[in-house]
Design an enzyme around this catalytic site. Structure first.
Site, PDB file in Angstrom:
ATOM      1  N   ARG A 157       0.808  -1.219   0.000  1.00  0.00           N
ATOM      2  CA  ARG A 157       0.000   0.000   0.000  1.00  0.00           C
ATOM      3  C   ARG A 157       0.843   1.271   0.000  1.00  0.00           C
ATOM      4  O   ARG A 157       0.452   2.277  -0.612  1.00  0.00           O
ATOM      5  CB  ARG A 157      -0.943  -0.004   1.199  1.00  0.00           C
ATOM      6  CG  ARG A 157      -2.008  -1.094   1.133  1.00  0.00           C
ATOM      7  CD  ARG A 157      -3.027  -0.916   2.224  1.00  0.00           C
ATOM      8  NE  ARG A 157      -4.048  -1.952   2.194  1.00  0.00           N
ATOM      9  CZ  ARG A 157      -5.105  -1.974   3.007  1.00  0.00           C
ATOM     10  NH1 ARG A 157      -5.257  -1.006   3.896  1.00  0.00           N
ATOM     11  NH2 ARG A 157      -5.977  -2.946   2.929  1.00  0.00           N
ATOM     12  N   ASP A 168     -15.382   9.722   8.150  1.00  0.00           N
ATOM     13  CA  ASP A 168     -14.326   8.743   7.949  1.00  0.00           C
ATOM     14  C   ASP A 168     -13.000   9.489   8.030  1.00  0.00           C
ATOM     15  O   ASP A 168     -12.948  10.708   7.804  1.00  0.00           O
ATOM     16  CB  ASP A 168     -14.464   8.053   6.582  1.00  0.00           C
ATOM     17  CG  ASP A 168     -13.754   6.700   6.549  1.00  0.00           C
ATOM     18  OD1 ASP A 168     -14.452   5.669   6.606  1.00  0.00           O
ATOM     19  OD2 ASP A 168     -12.515   6.672   6.487  1.00  0.00           O
TER      20      ASP A 168
END
Length: 291
Positions: free
Chosen positions: A58, A162
């Site tokens: 990632r 979020d």
């Protein structure tokens, strides 16, 4: 366990050498521990020891995009970056390491329970917080449930938050593949618009439903929570599994503080907070009531 034969040993050694040769960036155990420490401090996320490959995969994109040739160099730059550029990169770092798995009406029993609770409480103006809203399927499912239960003219207010800015951008657009899981034909007809022409194969959440929701970036580790009036319901599902026990307790205390008396907390199927009986009592299947 028997020792490896010479042939087997050679094969394993060759595979390991190949993996090292294919690894684009230098990434050692010290780098991984540094990443673990930084994401814990920044977002409260506790990465276990088996996540090295995930972290490498990632974060490699960030190294390419920022021009760094090793994780050590990137992390050094990240820790010393300041101002707007620094905050932007910290957000990218967090975005890379958060997990976003969602669907419409995921863990459907919660939405059945929410409908029952809305009816029982008899308010046309519920205030609901959907934390870890991801790409938006969960808050839109909540909004659909509210409208189906209380009617289209209800005065519900839904805050969807979020820590990941990229998934929130997707959520605020409200556009999804037409074959998205979890939506019945009736809900597709009632709550969604089908794309045509260049937008064929997509659906858009109807504006009258979307207007019930405010999307906002929020870090549960922030020193202060500025969320407005107390909530009747909080959805915080499959979030605490990424936190260690002290962080879970801290977040639960703060959720307790922003819930109305007898307010309800909906959590994930693998989350259990019976050790926090001073804050919440178990009210149903993965549903807790504020004490």
């Amino acid at each position: 366990m028997s020792a490896l034969s010479a042939t087997e040993f050679a094969r394993v050694a060759a595979a390991a050498a190949s993996d090292r040769a294919e690894q684009e960036f230098a990434f050692g155990s010290a780098d991984f521990e540094r990443v673990r420490s930084l994401i814990y401090e920044r977002a409260g996320i506790s990465l276990h020891a088996g996540k090295q490959a995930m972290v490498y995969s990632r974060l490699s994109r960030r190294l390419r995009e920022t021009g760094h040739r090793s994780f050590g160099a990137y992390l050094q730059w990240l820790e010393t970056a300041r101002g707007v550029e620094g905050e932007r990169e910290w957000q990218e770092f967090v975005n890379c390491l958060t997990t976003n798995l969602t669907a419409f009406f995921r863990e459907e029993h919660h939405f059945t329970a929410l409908a029952e609770d809305l009816k029982a409480r008899g308010t046309g103006s519920p205030r609901i917080w959907c934390n870890a809203a991801s790409t938006g399927e969960e808050p839109y499912s909540i909004a659909m449930t509210v409208v189906e239960t209380l009617g289209a003219q209800c005065n519900a207010r839904i805050l969807a938050s979020d820590i990941d800015t990229k998934v929130l951008a997707t959520a605020s657009r409200g556009v999804y593949p037409a074959d998205s899981r979890g939506l019945s034909p009736e809900r597709l007809r009632r709550h969604c618009l089908r794309g045509t022409g260049a937008n064929a194969g997509t659906l858009r959440i109807r504006p009258e439903l979307a207007k019930l929701i405010e999307f906002r970036v929020h870090n549960l580790m922030a020193p202060q929570w500025s969320l407005g009036e107390p909530f009747d319901f909080v959805f915080c599902r499959n979030v605490m599994i990424y936190f260690d026990a002290p962080t879970q307790r801290k977040v639960l205390e703060r959720i307790h503080a922003v819930l109305k008396p007898r307010g309800l907390l909906y959590v994930g199927h693998s989350e259990n907070f019976t050790d926090s009986r001073d804050l919440f009592r178990l009210r149903g299947k993965t549903i807790y009531e504020r004490v």
